[in-house]
Write an enzyme that holds these catalytic residues in place. Structure first.
Site: not given
Ligand code: 5GP
Ligand code: ZN
Length: 114
Positions: A46, A98, A100
């Protein structure tokens, strides 16, 4: 991280269409695709935004791009072209905190992206 969508998807608590599952990185189909191919390549660790990436994360972040290449080639996007993009912060369009990387392809891409 509690109450994080992508941590929950990684742990199988929320369903998603996984297209890759590696040691440090996984990839899913985006639920609201913006192109014929729209995948999200996500580190399992995370990190809320790109600003949290540290030197110790660089191997994992590097592997995101080799996973992107493999996923793109599997879908013949190496011939037609593809885009890998990450939004950092709400002002840049980040909505899931988070990190990406979007892999987009299968249609002509415009620039600037807006
Ligand atoms: P961002 O706006 O943070 O750059 O990208 C977040 C992406 O996550 C968006 O493209 C959005 O469609 C996608 N997304 C949001 N919720 C879900 C979900 O529950 N499942 C999947 N597979 N994608 C999601
Ligand atoms: Zn998370």
């Amino acid at each position: 991280m509690e109450n994080c969508l992508f941590c929950k998807i990684n742990q199988g608590e929320i369903p998603a269409e996984k297209v890759y599952d590696g040691e440090n990185v996984f990839a899913i189909k985006d639920i609201n695709p913006q192109a014929p191919v729209h995948l999200l390549i996500i580190p399992k660790k995370h990190l809320s935004t790109l600003l949290e990436i540290e030197a110790a994360d660089c191997e994992t972040i590097g592997s995101i791009f080799s996973v992107a290449n493999d996923l793109a080639k599997e879908r013949k996007l190496d011939e037609s072209g593809f885009r890998v993009v990450a939004n950092c912060g709400a002002g840049a369009g980040q909505s899931v905190f988070h990190i990406h990387y979007h892999l987009l392809g299968g249609r002509a891409m415009q620039w600037p992206p807006g």
